[in-house]
Design a protein around this motif. Structure first.
Motif, mmCIF file in Angstrom:
data_model
loop_
_atom_site.group_PDB
_atom_site.id
_atom_site.type_symbol
_atom_site.label_atom_id
_atom_site.label_comp_id
_atom_site.label_asym_id
_atom_site.label_seq_id
_atom_site.Cartn_x
_atom_site.Cartn_y
_atom_site.Cartn_z
ATOM 1 N N ALA A 92 -25.364 -43.762 -84.945
ATOM 2 C CA ALA A 92 -26.343 -43.224 -84.005
ATOM 3 C C ALA A 92 -25.728 -43.179 -82.619
ATOM 4 N N THR A 93 -26.108 -42.168 -81.851
ATOM 5 C CA THR A 93 -25.699 -42.093 -80.447
ATOM 6 C C THR A 93 -26.926 -41.918 -79.570
ATOM 7 N N ALA A 94 -26.857 -42.499 -78.383
ATOM 8 C CA ALA A 94 -27.812 -42.190 -77.323
ATOM 9 C C ALA A 94 -27.121 -41.213 -76.387
ATOM 10 N N SER A 95 -27.830 -40.145 -75.997
ATOM 11 C CA SER A 95 -27.186 -39.030 -75.314
ATOM 12 C C SER A 95 -27.813 -38.760 -73.958
ATOM 13 N N SER A 96 -27.085 -37.999 -73.134
ATOM 14 C CA SER A 96 -27.532 -37.708 -71.772
ATOM 15 C C SER A 96 -28.755 -36.794 -71.731
ATOM 16 N N ASP A 97 -29.125 -36.181 -72.859
ATOM 17 C CA ASP A 97 -30.317 -35.320 -72.899
ATOM 18 C C ASP A 97 -31.561 -36.093 -73.338
ATOM 19 N N ASN A 98 -31.503 -37.429 -73.312
ATOM 20 C CA ASN A 98 -32.622 -38.315 -73.666
ATOM 21 C C ASN A 98 -32.958 -38.302 -75.146
ATOM 22 N N LYS A 99 -32.019 -37.831 -75.963
ATOM 23 C CA LYS A 99 -32.245 -37.768 -77.406
ATOM 24 C C LYS A 99 -31.303 -38.714 -78.141
ATOM 25 N N ILE A 100 -31.661 -39.013 -79.378
ATOM 26 C CA ILE A 100 -30.836 -39.841 -80.252
ATOM 27 C C ILE A 100 -30.349 -38.953 -81.384
ATOM 28 N N ARG A 101 -29.085 -39.115 -81.733
ATOM 29 C CA ARG A 101 -28.517 -38.335 -82.829
ATOM 30 C C ARG A 101 -28.026 -39.262 -83.930
ATOM 31 N N ILE A 102 -28.358 -38.895 -85.158
ATOM 32 C CA ILE A 102 -27.898 -39.633 -86.333
ATOM 33 C C ILE A 102 -26.872 -38.767 -87.053
ATOM 34 N N PHE A 103 -25.644 -39.228 -87.091
ATOM 35 C CA PHE A 103 -24.556 -38.504 -87.749
ATOM 36 C C PHE A 103 -24.234 -39.167 -89.084
ATOM 37 N N LYS A 104 -24.020 -38.330 -90.096
ATOM 38 C CA LYS A 104 -23.595 -38.825 -91.404
ATOM 39 C C LYS A 104 -22.382 -38.023 -91.855
ATOM 40 N N THR A 105 -21.345 -38.721 -92.339
ATOM 41 C CA THR A 105 -20.135 -38.055 -92.820
ATOM 42 C C THR A 105 -19.470 -38.915 -93.884
ATOM 43 N N ASP A 106 -18.714 -38.240 -94.775
ATOM 44 C CA ASP A 106 -17.895 -38.974 -95.748
ATOM 45 C C ASP A 106 -16.427 -38.971 -95.334
ATOM 46 N N LEU A 107 -16.164 -38.507 -94.105
ATOM 47 C CA LEU A 107 -14.823 -38.440 -93.513
ATOM 48 C C LEU A 107 -13.917 -37.411 -94.184
ATOM 49 N N ASP A 114 -21.319 -33.178 -93.888
ATOM 50 C CA ASP A 114 -21.629 -33.751 -92.577
ATOM 51 C C ASP A 114 -22.994 -33.274 -92.108
ATOM 52 N N THR A 115 -23.801 -34.190 -91.611
ATOM 53 C CA THR A 115 -25.127 -33.820 -91.099
ATOM 54 C C THR A 115 -25.370 -34.499 -89.754
ATOM 55 N N VAL A 116 -26.265 -33.907 -88.973
ATOM 56 C CA VAL A 116 -26.725 -34.529 -87.738
ATOM 57 C C VAL A 116 -28.235 -34.337 -87.648
ATOM 58 N N GLN A 117 -28.942 -35.391 -87.306
ATOM 59 C CA GLN A 117 -30.389 -35.344 -87.122
ATOM 60 C C GLN A 117 -30.704 -35.781 -85.705
ATOM 61 N N ILE A 118 -31.546 -35.018 -85.022
ATOM 62 C CA ILE A 118 -31.879 -35.314 -83.621
ATOM 63 C C ILE A 118 -33.269 -35.931 -83.560
ATOM 64 N N LEU A 119 -33.360 -37.083 -82.888
ATOM 65 C CA LEU A 119 -34.634 -37.783 -82.723
ATOM 66 C C LEU A 119 -35.107 -37.621 -81.283
ATOM 67 N N LYS A 120 -36.314 -37.100 -81.130
ATOM 68 C CA LYS A 120 -36.905 -36.894 -79.811
ATOM 69 C C LYS A 120 -38.102 -37.814 -79.649
ATOM 70 N N GLY A 121 -38.267 -38.329 -78.458
ATOM 71 C CA GLY A 121 -39.410 -39.210 -78.231
ATOM 72 C C GLY A 121 -39.360 -39.927 -76.898
ATOM 73 N N HIS A 122 -38.169 -40.102 -76.338
ATOM 74 C CA HIS A 122 -38.050 -40.746 -75.034
ATOM 75 C C HIS A 122 -38.188 -39.725 -73.913
ATOM 76 N N ARG A 123 -38.791 -40.162 -72.819
ATOM 77 C CA ARG A 123 -39.041 -39.277 -71.681
ATOM 78 C C ARG A 123 -37.976 -39.408 -70.595
ATOM 79 N N SER A 124 -37.045 -40.347 -70.785
ATOM 80 C CA SER A 124 -36.018 -40.566 -69.780
ATOM 81 C C SER A 124 -34.753 -41.053 -70.480
ATOM 82 N N GLN A 125 -33.745 -41.418 -69.701
ATOM 83 C CA GLN A 125 -32.434 -41.786 -70.244
ATOM 84 C C GLN A 125 -32.534 -42.881 -71.299
ATOM 85 N N VAL A 126 -31.825 -42.691 -72.405
ATOM 86 C CA VAL A 126 -31.732 -43.707 -73.448
ATOM 87 C C VAL A 126 -30.489 -44.542 -73.166
#
Length: 323
Positions: A92-107, A114-126
């Motif tokens: 998981a990453t916390a990003s400058s756009d106030n969103k969280i990203r979940i990355f999955k890969t088998d390398l 490879d997938t990425v899921q974006i989680l939205k819910g925060h109104r300010s910096q994470v």
């Protein structure tokens, strides 16, 4: 500009400035490293001389993952493993756009898995993300004065939300305290929550602020450390709500403090002036390592080996610590 003070034992040099990084804190992926640059995540493995009599230090870059905005924090999920086929890497990453990203890969080089899921819910910096060791929750901390839990088994849907009086800087789970989450806010207050009951079961407070970071010792779940205005506060929660020790680690501001996973008597911190790394033995108060970095870019301990790791501009530096 070179590092000053204690020289690093090993160094990795990248082409761009390191924003943050994470060494996997789990047994089955302990040499997996994620280095976050401005627009991508670099995944690779590190090998140390202690792991093989014939080989020295080795860095193997495995995969780059595009990150569409600046990553602020990186955390590996407990399911991450390099000993299964196919390999499983979830972060998981916390990003400058106030969103969280979940990355999955088998390398694998093929990106179809490879997938990425974006989680939205925060109104300010994470500011921080952290995984429950049991894989039930992901916690995210934000300047919007909340710590949000996301339910992993339910596709990361929103779970309980904990609200505070100031920005939430960091949260920490403990493998020996299931269902309990340590949360620290900028005002200097730290809380241990029972996340299922949604209740605070313990509170401690620094007498200075802003608080910038805290950690929960893996070796002793009674030990908690926090960094506020360059002062490290250390609690033994079994004996008192008052700090058993305060230590002026840095003259100005402290960025981060982390216990060694091998000992609750050894902590590492980075703070100003400049960006100075210190590794301190709490019993004898003597710094084992002290080194001036160029730009702060994160701090980690290796899961098992006696190494502390700090980023400095484009370099990732590894210091061997005596225990």
């Amino acid at each position: 500009m070179d590092l000053k003070g204690s020289p690093a034992n090993h160094t990795i040099t990248l082409m761009d400035q390191i924003i943050t990084f994470e060494l996997s804190p789990y047994e089955w992926s302990q040499n997996l490293l994620c280095i976050a640059l401005h627009d991508k995540l670099v995944l690779g493995t590190v090998r140390f001389p202690e792991e093989s009599e014939n080989d020295g230090f080795k860095w193997q870059q495995l995969k780059d993952i595009h990150h569409e905005c600046l990553p602020r924090c990186v955390a590996f999920a407990p399911e991450t493993s390099l000993v299964v086929i196919p390999k499983v890497v979830i972060l998981a990453t916390a990003s400058s756009d106030n969103k969280i990203r979940i990355f999955k890969t088998d390398l694998d080089d093929n990106k179809k898995n490879d997938t990425v899921q974006i989680l939205k819910g925060h109104r300010s910096q994470v500011n921080h993300v952290s995984w429950d060791p049991d894989g039930e929750f992901l916690a995210s901390c934000s300047d919007d004065k909340t710590c949000q839990l996301w339910e992993c088994a339910e596709g990361y849907k929103k779970g309980p939300t904990f609200e505070f009086e100031s920005a939430v800087m960091v949260s920490k789970w403990h493998p020996e305290e299931p269902g309990h989450l340590l949360i620290a806010e900028k005002s200097g207050a730290l809380y241990i929550y029972n996340v299922r009951a949604k209740t605070s079961i313990l509170t401690v407070q620094t007498d200075t602020n802003p608080l910038t970071h805290m950690d929960w010792s893996l070796n002793n779940s009674s030990y908690v450390a926090a960094m506020a205005t360059g002062i490290m506060y250390l609690w033994d929660l079994q004996n008192s709500n008052w700090p058993m020790e305060t230590n002026a680690m840095h003259n100005e501001c402290g960025h981060v403090v982390k216990f060694s996973p091998r000992s609750d008597n050894i902590v590492a911190s980075i703070g100003r002036p400049n960006a100075t790394l210190k590794v301190m033995h709490l019993k004898n108060k003597l710094p084992q390592i002290e080194s001036k970095l160029i730009i702060y870019g994160g701090l980690c301990w290796h899961y098992q080996l006696p190494y502390v790791v700090a980023a400095s501009d484009t370099k990732l530096n590894f210091w061997k610590i005596a225990f």
